[in-house]
Motif scaffolding. Structure first.
Motif, PDB file in Angstrom:
ATOM      1  N   GLY A 246       0.757  -1.152   0.067  1.00  0.00           N
ATOM      2  CA  GLY A 246      -0.063  -0.020   0.161  1.00  0.00           C
ATOM      3  C   GLY A 246       0.829   1.303   0.057  1.00  0.00           C
ATOM      4  O   GLY A 246       0.262   2.284   0.224  1.00  0.00           O
TER       5      GLY A 246
ATOM      6  N   GLY B 295       0.542   8.693   0.338  1.00  0.00           N
ATOM      7  CA  GLY B 295       0.058   7.758   1.290  1.00  0.00           C
ATOM      8  C   GLY B 295      -0.027   8.530   2.616  1.00  0.00           C
ATOM      9  O   GLY B 295      -1.042   8.082   3.237  1.00  0.00           O
ATOM     10  N   GLY B 296       0.775   9.420   3.008  1.00  0.00           N
ATOM     11  CA  GLY B 296       0.601   9.771   4.190  1.00  0.00           C
ATOM     12  C   GLY B 296      -0.499  10.953   4.544  1.00  0.00           C
ATOM     13  O   GLY B 296      -1.140  10.951   5.435  1.00  0.00           O
TER      14      GLY B 296
ATOM     15  N   ALA C 139      -3.248  10.487   2.649  1.00  0.00           N
ATOM     16  CA  ALA C 139      -4.596   9.885   2.671  1.00  0.00           C
ATOM     17  C   ALA C 139      -4.902   9.210   4.052  1.00  0.00           C
ATOM     18  O   ALA C 139      -5.959   9.213   4.378  1.00  0.00           O
ATOM     19  CB  ALA C 139      -4.351   8.599   1.363  1.00  0.00           C
ATOM     20  N   ALA C 140      -3.919   8.774   4.737  1.00  0.00           N
ATOM     21  CA  ALA C 140      -4.130   8.322   6.130  1.00  0.00           C
ATOM     22  C   ALA C 140      -4.568   9.581   6.997  1.00  0.00           C
ATOM     23  O   ALA C 140      -5.362   9.466   7.754  1.00  0.00           O
ATOM     24  CB  ALA C 140      -2.929   7.817   6.680  1.00  0.00           C
ATOM     25  N   PHE C 141      -4.010  10.951   6.985  1.00  0.00           N
ATOM     26  CA  PHE C 141      -4.529  11.673   7.501  1.00  0.00           C
ATOM     27  C   PHE C 141      -5.866  12.256   7.275  1.00  0.00           C
ATOM     28  O   PHE C 141      -6.597  12.666   8.081  1.00  0.00           O
ATOM     29  CB  PHE C 141      -3.525  12.860   7.362  1.00  0.00           C
TER      30      PHE C 141
ATOM     31  N   GLN D 176      -8.062  10.279   6.470  1.00  0.00           N
ATOM     32  CA  GLN D 176      -9.054   9.464   6.957  1.00  0.00           C
ATOM     33  C   GLN D 176      -9.384   9.481   8.458  1.00  0.00           C
ATOM     34  O   GLN D 176     -10.500   9.185   9.018  1.00  0.00           O
ATOM     35  CB  GLN D 176      -8.552   7.913   6.958  1.00  0.00           C
ATOM     36  N   ILE D 177      -8.385  10.241   9.150  1.00  0.00           N
ATOM     37  CA  ILE D 177      -8.528  10.457  10.677  1.00  0.00           C
ATOM     38  C   ILE D 177      -9.470  11.736  10.919  1.00  0.00           C
ATOM     39  O   ILE D 177      -9.969  11.796  11.909  1.00  0.00           O
ATOM     40  CB  ILE D 177      -7.120  10.706  11.095  1.00  0.00           C
TER      41      ILE D 177
END
Length: 107
Positions: A14, A20-21, A23-25, A27-28
């Motif tokens: 992934g 990528g970072g 996208a994670a942020f 989602q939070i």
């Protein structure tokens, strides 16, 4: 057929590079907003009401007219640490736990 699926999957693990970072942020952020909504609409008012009820219980004294959580009306005869003697009729005294007093009647 499996070759096409693996080709569309992207990088293993992934890892999508710098995006990528982000996208994670992304989602939070909704989780943080949901927690804030729950805090201001549910948790904070409940804590405020519990604090007011504790103050009410600490202020109970002999002679107060109270209503229990079960709807019993009575007059406080004696107050101990966690037990209140309540006269519900002439000569009828019951012992109840302090937290079960819902409110103090104003006469």
């Amino acid at each position: 057929m499996f070759g096409v699926a693996f080709a569309m999957a992207g990088a293993p693990g992934g890892a999508g590079g710098p995006a990528g970072g982000m996208a994670a942020f992304g989602q939070i952020i909704p989780l943080v907003f949901m927690f804030a909504i729950f805090y201001f609409l549910l948790i904070r008012p409940q804590q405020k009401k519990a604090k007011e009820h504790k103050a009410l219980l600490d202020a109970i004294k002999k002679g107060d007219n109270v209503i229990t959580a079960g709807g019993v009306h009575g007059k406080v005869i004696a107050v101990e640490d966690s037990i209140v003697n309540l006269e519900i009729a002439t000569g009828v005294v019951v012992k109840i736990n302090k937290p079960y007093i819902a409110s103090v009647k104003k006469d």
